[in-house]
Design an enzyme around this catalytic site. Structure first.
Site, PDB file in Angstrom:
ATOM      1  N   ILE A   1      -6.440  -7.499  20.247  1.00 40.52           N
ATOM      2  CA  ILE A   1      -6.853  -8.627  19.427  1.00 40.52           C
ATOM      3  C   ILE A   1      -5.734  -9.585  19.138  1.00 40.52           C
ATOM      4  O   ILE A   1      -4.502  -8.948  18.888  1.00 40.52           O
ATOM      5  CB  ILE A   1      -7.551  -8.147  18.021  1.00 40.52           C
TER       6      ILE A   1
ATOM      7  N   SER B   1      -7.797   2.246  15.864  1.00 38.63           N
ATOM      8  CA  SER B   1      -7.594   1.477  17.107  1.00 38.63           C
ATOM      9  C   SER B   1      -7.703   2.347  18.180  1.00 38.63           C
ATOM     10  O   SER B   1      -7.976   3.752  17.876  1.00 38.63           O
ATOM     11  CB  SER B   1      -5.809   1.492  17.206  1.00 38.63           C
TER      12      SER B   1
ATOM     13  N   VAL C   1       0.710  -1.139  -0.071  1.00 38.82           N
ATOM     14  CA  VAL C   1      -0.099  -0.239   0.028  1.00 38.82           C
ATOM     15  C   VAL C   1       0.906   1.279   0.172  1.00 38.82           C
ATOM     16  O   VAL C   1       0.377   2.425  -0.222  1.00 38.82           O
ATOM     17  CB  VAL C   1      -0.994   0.188   1.255  1.00 38.82           C
TER      18      VAL C   1
ATOM     19  N   ALA D   1      -0.624   8.412  16.498  1.00 38.99           N
ATOM     20  CA  ALA D   1      -1.109   9.673  15.420  1.00 38.99           C
ATOM     21  C   ALA D   1      -1.701   9.189  14.235  1.00 38.99           C
ATOM     22  O   ALA D   1      -2.440   9.591  13.960  1.00 38.99           O
ATOM     23  CB  ALA D   1       0.190  10.464  15.324  1.00 38.99           C
ATOM     24  N   SER D   2      -1.157   8.159  13.694  1.00 40.08           N
ATOM     25  CA  SER D   2      -1.561   7.388  12.567  1.00 40.08           C
ATOM     26  C   SER D   2      -2.950   7.052  12.594  1.00 40.08           C
ATOM     27  O   SER D   2      -3.919   7.363  11.732  1.00 40.08           O
ATOM     28  CB  SER D   2      -0.908   6.356  11.905  1.00 40.08           C
ATOM     29  N   LYS D   3      -3.422   6.439  13.701  1.00 32.44           N
ATOM     30  CA  LYS D   3      -4.775   6.067  14.165  1.00 32.44           C
ATOM     31  C   LYS D   3      -5.706   7.172  14.300  1.00 32.44           C
ATOM     32  O   LYS D   3      -6.896   7.111  13.952  1.00 32.44           O
ATOM     33  CB  LYS D   3      -4.718   4.974  15.080  1.00 32.44           C
TER      34      LYS D   3
ATOM     35  N   ASN E   1      -7.157  -2.353   5.769  1.00 33.44           N
ATOM     36  CA  ASN E   1      -6.732  -2.785   7.134  1.00 33.44           C
ATOM     37  C   ASN E   1      -5.160  -3.151   7.328  1.00 33.44           C
ATOM     38  O   ASN E   1      -4.703  -3.055   8.309  1.00 33.44           O
ATOM     39  CB  ASN E   1      -7.197  -4.243   7.092  1.00 33.44           C
TER      40      ASN E   1
ATOM     41  N   TYR F   1       2.501   5.526  15.876  1.00 37.50           N
ATOM     42  CA  TYR F   1       1.112   4.884  15.490  1.00 37.50           C
ATOM     43  C   TYR F   1       0.004   5.469  15.907  1.00 37.50           C
ATOM     44  O   TYR F   1      -1.016   5.368  15.223  1.00 37.50           O
ATOM     45  CB  TYR F   1       1.579   3.205  16.294  1.00 37.50           C
TER      46      TYR F   1
HETATM   47  P1  NAP Z   1      -1.092  -8.088  11.638  1.00 41.20           P
HETATM   48  O1  NAP Z   1      -1.141  -9.553  11.912  1.00 41.20           O
HETATM   49  O2  NAP Z   1       0.505  -7.732  11.653  1.00 41.20           O
HETATM   50  O3  NAP Z   1      -1.268  -7.963   9.791  1.00 41.20           O
HETATM   51  C1  NAP Z   1      -0.978  -6.783   9.206  1.00 41.20           C
HETATM   52  C2  NAP Z   1      -0.821  -7.126   7.742  1.00 41.20           C
HETATM   53  O4  NAP Z   1      -0.778  -6.201   7.104  1.00 41.20           O
HETATM   54  C3  NAP Z   1       0.203  -8.104   7.676  1.00 41.20           C
HETATM   55  O5  NAP Z   1      -0.195  -9.150   6.819  1.00 41.20           O
HETATM   56  C4  NAP Z   1       1.024  -7.267   6.841  1.00 41.20           C
HETATM   57  O6  NAP Z   1       2.188  -8.164   5.889  1.00 41.20           O
HETATM   58  C5  NAP Z   1       0.340  -6.339   6.021  1.00 41.20           C
HETATM   59  N1  NAP Z   1       1.083  -5.352   5.690  1.00 41.20           N
HETATM   60  C6  NAP Z   1       2.046  -4.480   6.312  1.00 41.20           C
HETATM   61  N2  NAP Z   1       2.484  -3.534   5.700  1.00 41.20           N
HETATM   62  C7  NAP Z   1       1.802  -3.514   4.360  1.00 41.20           C
HETATM   63  C8  NAP Z   1       1.809  -2.805   3.243  1.00 41.20           C
HETATM   64  N3  NAP Z   1       2.844  -1.705   3.267  1.00 41.20           N
HETATM   65  N4  NAP Z   1       1.075  -3.027   2.208  1.00 41.20           N
HETATM   66  C9  NAP Z   1       0.316  -4.055   2.390  1.00 41.20           C
HETATM   67  N5  NAP Z   1       0.412  -4.814   3.493  1.00 41.20           N
HETATM   68  C10 NAP Z   1       0.999  -4.414   4.433  1.00 41.20           C
HETATM   69  O7  NAP Z   1      -1.719  -7.188  12.261  1.00 41.20           O
HETATM   70  P2  NAP Z   1      -3.278  -7.168  12.797  1.00 41.20           P
HETATM   71  O8  NAP Z   1      -3.213  -7.059  14.153  1.00 41.20           O
HETATM   72  O9  NAP Z   1      -4.207  -8.138  12.152  1.00 41.20           O
HETATM   73  O10 NAP Z   1      -3.801  -5.694  12.153  1.00 41.20           O
HETATM   74  C11 NAP Z   1      -4.736  -5.140  11.430  1.00 41.20           C
HETATM   75  C12 NAP Z   1      -4.873  -3.871  11.524  1.00 41.20           C
HETATM   76  O11 NAP Z   1      -5.494  -3.581  12.712  1.00 41.20           O
HETATM   77  C13 NAP Z   1      -3.955  -2.913  11.460  1.00 41.20           C
HETATM   78  O12 NAP Z   1      -4.408  -1.647  10.788  1.00 41.20           O
HETATM   79  C14 NAP Z   1      -3.638  -2.653  12.837  1.00 41.20           C
HETATM   80  O13 NAP Z   1      -3.006  -1.447  13.216  1.00 41.20           O
HETATM   81  C15 NAP Z   1      -4.780  -2.674  13.504  1.00 41.20           C
HETATM   82  N6  NAP Z   1      -5.088  -2.985  14.880  1.00 41.20           N
HETATM   83  C16 NAP Z   1      -4.831  -4.165  15.459  1.00 41.20           C
HETATM   84  C17 NAP Z   1      -4.873  -4.320  16.913  1.00 41.20           C
HETATM   85  C18 NAP Z   1      -4.389  -5.575  17.450  1.00 41.20           C
HETATM   86  O14 NAP Z   1      -4.595  -5.781  18.850  1.00 41.20           O
HETATM   87  N7  NAP Z   1      -4.013  -6.614  16.714  1.00 41.20           N
HETATM   88  C19 NAP Z   1      -5.556  -3.342  17.762  1.00 41.20           C
HETATM   89  C20 NAP Z   1      -6.147  -2.243  17.274  1.00 41.20           C
HETATM   90  C21 NAP Z   1      -5.795  -1.932  15.913  1.00 41.20           C
HETATM   91  P3  NAP Z   1       3.580  -8.566   6.390  1.00 41.20           P
HETATM   92  O15 NAP Z   1       3.222  -9.707   7.393  1.00 41.20           O
HETATM   93  O16 NAP Z   1       4.230  -9.155   5.294  1.00 41.20           O
HETATM   94  O17 NAP Z   1       4.082  -7.238   7.064  1.00 41.20           O
END
Ligand code: NAP
Length: 251
Positions: free
Chosen positions: A191, A142, A64, A160-162, A90, A158
């Site tokens: 999560i 988030s 992205v 700030a981005s959210k 996402n 992070y």
């Molecule tokens: P995750 O398991 O790390 O999954 C994130 C995915 O995004 C990974 O597959 C990653 O690929 C991909 N990604 C990273 N950089 C990218 C790029 N430049 N282009 C395309 N894909 C890219 O994280 P998650 O917990 O599922 O998070 C999903 C979303 O929820 C995120 O926006 C995160 O900030 C948000 N969130 C998560 C939590 C939590 O507790 N887990 C809480 C609040 C919000 P690679 O693995 O190849 O890097």
């Protein structure tokens, strides 16, 4: 009303974590899904899972941070399925670093994926949605978005981005409402995904102590909310940020 039959959905960052479960659950609801992430091979595995459950999906490589890959993803979605009804922004990254040690490079890296990545994908998808005068966008933020009464040290860039995603969601909702395009955000708490597993176990213990439901959320629980916001069941909701946190912010 929760059905997505004949709808086309793009999910970014869908090779693992919540992106993967968004793809599986939207496909189960009948959507034709574009599973996109940096690794095409890994996306293909999710596509196989979707096909095994009787769904329809394609894998598309899309970093992205690269405008040309984002445009290509949208082009491939339209070529394969004819339109785009749903975009789930996402893909995100997290980095733990004290504020005083952060460099401009750290800031640029986080914002380029978490904020500009959402902007690029939304702008490309909206060009298609405007033509059909309908669409829904779900931006994953988030509870670190600010103004919630809970702060998170060592991830200020992070957070700030959210926070910026939430502000962008509201502005987009206003601009895109005349085209019947709804834009909402989801603010998850903790999560269970590879991203949250990267933290310090002591921090996780302290986090659990603050969550009234006393457990970390399952990715599928967020995906069910994505499905609601993507479907006609939420037809009067736009410009909103929905919190899903096991009661954390209520404490
Ligand atoms: P995750 O398991 O790390 O999954 C994130 C995915 O995004 C990974 O597959 C990653 O690929 C991909 N990604 C990273 N950089 C990218 C790029 N430049 N282009 C395309 N894909 C890219 O994280 P998650 O917990 O599922 O998070 C999903 C979303 O929820 C995120 O926006 C995160 O900030 C948000 N969130 C998560 C939590 C939590 O507790 N887990 C809480 C609040 C919000 P690679 O693995 O190849 O890097």
């Amino acid at each position: 009303m929760f059905e997505l039959k004949d709808k086309v959905a793009i999910i970014t960052g869908a090779r693992r974590g919540m992106g993967r479960t968004h793809a599986l659950i939207l496909a189960k609801a009948g959507a034709k899904v574009v599973v996109s992430d940096i690794s095409l091979e890994e996306c293909q595995k999710v596509v196989e899972e979707i096909k095994a459950q009787g769904g329809n999906a394609i894998a598309v490589k899309c970093d992205v941070t690269k405008r040309e890959e984002v445009d290509e993803m949208v082009k491939k979605a339209v070529k394969e399925f004819g339109k785009i009804d749903v975009l789930v922004n996402n893909a995100g990254i997290l980095q733990f670093k004290p504020f005083m040690e952060l460099t401009e490079e750290d800031w640029n890296k986080i914002l380029n994926v978490n904020l500009l990545g959402y902007f690029r994908c939304a702008q490309a998808a909206v060009k298609e949605m405007i033509k059909q005068k309908s669409g829904t966008i779900v931006n994953i933020a988030s509870i670190g978005m600010g103004q919630t009464g809970v702060g998170f040290p060592a991830i200020s860039h992070y957070c700030a981005s959210k926070g910026a995603i939430v502000a962008m969601t509201e502005a987009m909702a206003l601009e895109l409402a005349p085209f019947n395009i709804r834009v909402n955000a989801i603010a998850p708490g903790a999560i269970d995904t590879p991203m949250s597993q990267g933290g310090d176990p002591k921090t996780m213990e302290a986090t659990l102590a603050r969550i009234p439901l006393h457990r970390i959320g399952k990715p599928e629980e967020v995906s069910n909310l994505v499905l609601f916001l993507a479907s006609d069941a939420s037809s009067y909701i736009t410009g909103s940020t929905v919190i899903i946190d096991g009661g954390w912010l209520a404490t």
